[in-house]
Write an enzyme that holds these catalytic residues in place. Sequence first.
Site, short mmCIF file in Angstrom:
data_model
loop_
_atom_site.label_atom_id
_atom_site.label_comp_id
_atom_site.label_asym_id
_atom_site.label_seq_id
_atom_site.Cartn_x
_atom_site.Cartn_y
_atom_site.Cartn_z
CG ASP A 96 13.33 72.82 96.46
OD1 ASP A 96 12.69 73.88 96.47
OD2 ASP A 96 14.18 72.55 95.58
CG ASP A 101 3.53 59.26 99.09
OD1 ASP A 101 3.88 59.34 100.30
OD2 ASP A 101 3.41 58.16 98.52
CE1 TYR A 133 17.33 68.85 95.11
CE2 TYR A 133 17.09 70.70 96.60
CZ TYR A 133 16.55 69.82 95.69
OH TYR A 133 15.22 69.93 95.34
CE LYS A 189 7.48 56.84 99.12
NZ LYS A 189 5.99 56.84 99.17
CG ASP A 225 8.31 76.02 95.70
OD1 ASP A 225 8.77 76.81 96.53
OD2 ASP A 225 8.85 75.82 94.60
#
Length: 363
Positions: A245, A221, A142, A189, A249
């Site tokens: 992020d 994942d 970001y 990852k 959620d």
Amino acid sequence: MEKKIALIPGDGIGPDVVAEGVNVLNAVAKKFGHSFTYETVIAGGAAIDKWGKPLPQDQLDICLHSDATLLGAVGGPKWDNVAPEIRPEKALLGLRGGMKVYANLRPAVMWKQLKDACPLKDEIAGEGIDILVVRELTGGIYFGERGTAADGRSAWDTEKYTWEEIERIVRMGFEFAQKRRKQLAVVDKANILNSSRLWRKVAEEVHKEYKDVELSFFYIDNAAMQLVHNPRQFDVIATSNMFGDILTDEAAQITGSIGMLASASLGAGGPGLYEPIHGTAPDIAGKDIANPLATILSAAMLLRYSFKLEAEAKAIETAVGKVLDDGWRTADIAGREREALKASGKLVGTKKMGQLVVDYLNS
């Protein structure tokens, strides 16, 4: 204790819920003998409307010269077509960067009174879910180098982390894990990304100082899958900006009550930033419908982390629990009992729910 709090009502339901957060803070101040003063900051869509920019420097300065900041929510469809560089969400990036708050704490807690709202089977959710996600907030993709080719047919965003940026996040994860169930999961990852391999290296090095904490690693994942398959295996999760992020959620959704979840963004000793994780919900703004409990619980986190007022924070959380125990609900957490609650008078709006917390706090 005398403290100054910057208030960012923001957009949509932000002003509605922040007002109730302030009412509860004032009740705490009166009950425990503190003095809180407030200064309002205009940011997000409201600032775009007024000045053409989401976070003017003088508004950020108010936050920097306060002891903590309480934020409602920013953004909404009204500003979907503004230029990308002045979107309301840029206010959030500006606040995080300007205030140097690098760690976002998001508790994902399933309140026992709202268990029926959890979308998971009983045998998976069990007696409850209690996860703390520590998300890196000012680095990664970001904030990395980005661009779009002149012909518009390719674009790029860069994921970059330094040892120091990672270390302060995983260290915070270990610190919180020591106070909880002594389990830290680092999500990355590392089978693909060099930056993730650095996350693992740093975590393994810092782990030498926290040998009483069990350290595990999950690919992003797999972590996303495990959150819905067996969420109770997680205690504290530390992860990067983008992965955090996404996971926060998801973690919020599995608790079944996004209107109940608070967050704190902390740095190295400066003022913290506190906000509910829900959006602006402009369709119900000003209608006395929104659930203020996430903002009220964010105020409790403000007292705990910025002001070191643990008893006061617990008093708010206990009052919220008692309100729920006695069956009071806003529409978003009413579930299948909505009509019965409406008939009994226990389906309430924003202002009534805030006042109930104050009443229970005082009792």
